[in-house]
Design a protein around this motif. Structure first.
Motif, PDB file in Angstrom:
ATOM      1  N   ILE A 125      24.847 -20.636  15.294  1.00  0.00           N
ATOM      2  CA  ILE A 125      23.538 -20.342  15.880  1.00  0.00           C
ATOM      3  C   ILE A 125      23.406 -20.883  17.300  1.00  0.00           C
ATOM      4  CG2 ILE A 125      21.068 -20.874  15.670  1.00  0.00           C
ATOM      5  CD1 ILE A 125      21.399 -20.705  12.650  1.00  0.00           C
ATOM      6  N   LEU A 126      23.975 -22.044  17.575  1.00  0.00           N
ATOM      7  CA  LEU A 126      23.834 -22.690  18.889  1.00  0.00           C
ATOM      8  C   LEU A 126      24.227 -21.779  20.048  1.00  0.00           C
ATOM      9  CD1 LEU A 126      23.389 -25.029  20.844  1.00  0.00           C
ATOM     10  CD2 LEU A 126      25.587 -25.980  20.125  1.00  0.00           C
ATOM     11  N   PRO A 127      25.422 -21.162  20.062  1.00  0.00           N
ATOM     12  CA  PRO A 127      25.761 -20.296  21.208  1.00  0.00           C
ATOM     13  C   PRO A 127      24.891 -19.061  21.310  1.00  0.00           C
ATOM     14  CG  PRO A 127      27.452 -20.176  19.500  1.00  0.00           C
ATOM     15  CD  PRO A 127      26.552 -21.303  19.119  1.00  0.00           C
ATOM     16  N   LEU A 128      24.390 -18.568  20.179  1.00  0.00           N
ATOM     17  CA  LEU A 128      23.510 -17.400  20.226  1.00  0.00           C
ATOM     18  C   LEU A 128      22.183 -17.744  20.896  1.00  0.00           C
ATOM     19  CD1 LEU A 128      24.165 -15.863  16.683  1.00  0.00           C
ATOM     20  CD2 LEU A 128      25.038 -15.079  18.889  1.00  0.00           C
ATOM     21  N   ILE A 129      21.659 -18.927  20.597  1.00  0.00           N
ATOM     22  CA  ILE A 129      20.434 -19.388  21.260  1.00  0.00           C
ATOM     23  C   ILE A 129      20.685 -19.514  22.757  1.00  0.00           C
ATOM     24  CG2 ILE A 129      18.756 -21.264  21.459  1.00  0.00           C
ATOM     25  CD1 ILE A 129      19.307 -21.934  18.531  1.00  0.00           C
ATOM     26  N   ALA A 130      21.822 -20.114  23.103  1.00  0.00           N
ATOM     27  CA  ALA A 130      22.155 -20.343  24.514  1.00  0.00           C
ATOM     28  C   ALA A 130      22.311 -19.033  25.270  1.00  0.00           C
ATOM     29  CB  ALA A 130      23.438 -21.171  24.615  1.00  0.00           C
ATOM     30  N   LYS A 131      22.764 -17.992  24.592  1.00  0.00           N
ATOM     31  CA  LYS A 131      22.942 -16.693  25.240  1.00  0.00           C
ATOM     32  C   LYS A 131      21.628 -15.945  25.412  1.00  0.00           C
ATOM     33  CE  LYS A 131      27.693 -15.933  23.689  1.00  0.00           C
ATOM     34  NZ  LYS A 131      28.567 -15.110  22.827  1.00  0.00           N
ATOM     35  N   GLY A 132      20.555 -16.459  24.815  1.00  0.00           N
ATOM     36  CA  GLY A 132      19.250 -15.845  25.015  1.00  0.00           C
ATOM     37  C   GLY A 132      18.756 -14.986  23.868  1.00  0.00           C
ATOM     38  N   TYR A 133      19.461 -14.981  22.753  1.00  0.00           N
ATOM     39  CA  TYR A 133      19.003 -14.189  21.612  1.00  0.00           C
ATOM     40  C   TYR A 133      17.771 -14.833  20.983  1.00  0.00           C
ATOM     41  CZ  TYR A 133      23.389 -11.540  21.659  1.00  0.00           C
ATOM     42  OH  TYR A 133      24.429 -10.735  22.024  1.00  0.00           O
ATOM     43  N   GLY A 134      16.843 -13.994  20.532  1.00  0.00           N
ATOM     44  CA  GLY A 134      15.656 -14.474  19.857  1.00  0.00           C
ATOM     45  C   GLY A 134      15.938 -14.745  18.390  1.00  0.00           C
ATOM     46  N   ASN A 135      14.976 -15.372  17.707  1.00  0.00           N
ATOM     47  CA  ASN A 135      15.158 -15.730  16.300  1.00  0.00           C
ATOM     48  C   ASN A 135      15.428 -14.505  15.427  1.00  0.00           C
ATOM     49  OD1 ASN A 135      14.730 -18.383  16.981  1.00  0.00           O
ATOM     50  ND2 ASN A 135      12.595 -18.405  16.358  1.00  0.00           N
ATOM     51  N   LYS A 136      14.715 -13.407  15.678  1.00  0.00           N
ATOM     52  CA  LYS A 136      14.902 -12.200  14.877  1.00  0.00           C
ATOM     53  C   LYS A 136      16.292 -11.607  15.088  1.00  0.00           C
ATOM     54  CE  LYS A 136      10.030 -10.769  14.597  1.00  0.00           C
ATOM     55  NZ  LYS A 136       9.049  -9.696  14.909  1.00  0.00           N
ATOM     56  N   GLU A 137      16.764 -11.625  16.351  1.00  0.00           N
ATOM     57  CA  GLU A 137      18.088 -11.084  16.639  1.00  0.00           C
ATOM     58  C   GLU A 137      19.183 -11.914  15.984  1.00  0.00           C
ATOM     59  OE1 GLU A 137      17.835  -9.211  21.047  1.00  0.00           O
ATOM     60  OE2 GLU A 137      17.274 -11.318  20.907  1.00  0.00           O
ATOM     61  N   ILE A 138      19.017 -13.237  16.025  1.00  0.00           N
ATOM     62  CA  ILE A 138      20.001 -14.126  15.393  1.00  0.00           C
ATOM     63  C   ILE A 138      20.007 -13.917  13.884  1.00  0.00           C
ATOM     64  CG2 ILE A 138      20.630 -16.533  14.954  1.00  0.00           C
ATOM     65  CD1 ILE A 138      19.434 -17.217  17.695  1.00  0.00           C
ATOM     66  N   ALA A 139      18.821 -13.805  13.313  1.00  0.00           N
ATOM     67  CA  ALA A 139      18.712 -13.589  11.875  1.00  0.00           C
ATOM     68  C   ALA A 139      19.422 -12.300  11.463  1.00  0.00           C
ATOM     69  CB  ALA A 139      17.238 -13.540  11.467  1.00  0.00           C
ATOM     70  N   ALA A 140      19.248 -11.245  12.259  1.00  0.00           N
ATOM     71  CA  ALA A 140      19.885  -9.966  11.949  1.00  0.00           C
ATOM     72  C   ALA A 140      21.407 -10.054  12.066  1.00  0.00           C
ATOM     73  CB  ALA A 140      19.347  -8.877  12.880  1.00  0.00           C
ATOM     74  N   LYS A 141      21.879 -10.771  13.086  1.00  0.00           N
ATOM     75  CA  LYS A 141      23.319 -10.902  13.290  1.00  0.00           C
ATOM     76  C   LYS A 141      23.995 -11.679  12.159  1.00  0.00           C
ATOM     77  CE  LYS A 141      23.806 -10.586  18.325  1.00  0.00           C
ATOM     78  NZ  LYS A 141      24.969  -9.675  18.308  1.00  0.00           N
ATOM     79  N   LEU A 142      23.319 -12.713  11.675  1.00  0.00           N
ATOM     80  CA  LEU A 142      23.923 -13.602  10.687  1.00  0.00           C
ATOM     81  C   LEU A 142      23.465 -13.308   9.262  1.00  0.00           C
ATOM     82  CD1 LEU A 142      23.747 -16.994  12.659  1.00  0.00           C
ATOM     83  CD2 LEU A 142      25.609 -15.317  12.559  1.00  0.00           C
ATOM     84  N   TYR A 143      22.616 -12.284   9.103  1.00  0.00           N
ATOM     85  CA  TYR A 143      22.126 -11.885   7.781  1.00  0.00           C
ATOM     86  C   TYR A 143      21.411 -13.035   7.064  1.00  0.00           C
ATOM     87  CZ  TYR A 143      25.337  -8.068   8.762  1.00  0.00           C
ATOM     88  OH  TYR A 143      25.988  -7.020   9.362  1.00  0.00           O
ATOM     89  N   ILE A 144      20.551 -13.702   7.801  1.00  0.00           N
ATOM     90  CA  ILE A 144      19.730 -14.763   7.237  1.00  0.00           C
ATOM     91  C   ILE A 144      18.284 -14.517   7.660  1.00  0.00           C
ATOM     92  CG2 ILE A 144      21.586 -16.477   7.155  1.00  0.00           C
ATOM     93  CD1 ILE A 144      20.608 -17.620   9.761  1.00  0.00           C
ATOM     94  N   SER A 145      17.354 -15.280   7.092  1.00  0.00           N
ATOM     95  CA  SER A 145      15.946 -15.074   7.408  1.00  0.00           C
ATOM     96  C   SER A 145      15.574 -15.735   8.731  1.00  0.00           C
ATOM     97  CB  SER A 145      15.067 -15.641   6.294  1.00  0.00           C
ATOM     98  OG  SER A 145      15.117 -17.055   6.300  1.00  0.00           O
ATOM     99  N   VAL A 146      14.481 -15.278   9.330  1.00  0.00           N
ATOM    100  CA  VAL A 146      13.984 -15.866  10.572  1.00  0.00           C
ATOM    101  C   VAL A 146      13.618 -17.328  10.350  1.00  0.00           C
ATOM    102  CG1 VAL A 146      12.147 -15.779  12.291  1.00  0.00           C
ATOM    103  CG2 VAL A 146      13.174 -13.653  11.485  1.00  0.00           C
TER     104      VAL A 146
END
Length: 215
Positions: A160-181
């Motif tokens: 999750i850390l590099p995804l946050i650093a790249k500017g992805y939002g919580n919903k985008e990260i959740a979708a990428k990793l198949y987890i909840s917001v």
């Protein structure tokens, strides 16, 4: 001097390009809509100055791009032109290698002066922003040399850390990793707590130092 302009708004890119190309000593050789495209144009044209916006959603942020460009093309001078007057951003982009920082509402003549200043090897900080920088230098908050808590991060937090650093939002990260917001939010809070980080710029700088952006 050869200049690349990176901003997510087409009208801003066009406006700056017209102003700069009108100058006898300036030529705009590339226009980018985000940090990734800006880096590619820097690699292609090897410009003297990169005029770089900080926030270019959903693309790579200018803070990340600053670190990458200065690492691979140290001779390119970077002038940050942004709407953010937050001193956190000012400190972090300067630490990552930017040569200047000014707001988009600055007059045209000040922009031209700033570009020429950084091109000639100087540093330019808009006067109203310089006060906070001087205050920080006069009252530095020395960080301890304690053991890096990086190893405390779980496997999921390392995803999750590099995804946050790249500017992805919580919903985008959740979708990428198949987890909840909510799960993303909980992991984000734990990451900030474990690493003792207070803001997104600090997190981005940490990810840059750890070379996690290609993780």
């Amino acid at each position: 001097m050869k200049i690349v302009i990176a901003d997510d708004h087409a009208i801003v890119r066009s406006g700056f390009s017209m102003i700069l190309n009108y100058q006898q000593d300036m030529e705009v050789v590339g226009l980018a809509a985000d940090g990734i495209e800006a880096y590619q144009l820097v690699a292609k044209h090897q410009p003297d100055v990169l005029l770089l916006d900080l926030s270019m959603p959903p693309g790579e942020s200018g803070l990340v791009t600053t670190g990458k460009v200065k690492e691979d093309y140290p001779d390119v001078k970077i002038l940050i032109l942004t709407m953010h007057d937050d001193e956190e951003y000012l400190f972090h982009v300067l630490k990552n290698g930017a040569s200047g920082y000014m707001l988009k509402n600055a007059p045209d003549d000040e922009l031209l002066f700033a570009i020429r200043t950084v091109f000639n090897g100087g540093t330019y900080i808009q006067p109203q922003l310089a006060t906070s920088l001087v205050r920080e230098l006069m009252n530095p908050h020395a960080k301890s040399d304690e053991q890096d808590p990086f190893e405390l991060l779980s496997k999921r937090e390392l995803e999750i850390l590099p995804l946050i650093a790249k500017g992805y939002g919580n919903k985008e990260i959740a979708a990428k990793l198949y987890i909840s917001v909510k799960t993303v939010e909980a992991h984000k809070a734990k990451i900030m707590e474990k690493l003792n980080l207070k803001s997104r710029p600090e997190l981005v700088e940490y990810a840059l130092k750890k070379k996690l952006l290609n993780f």
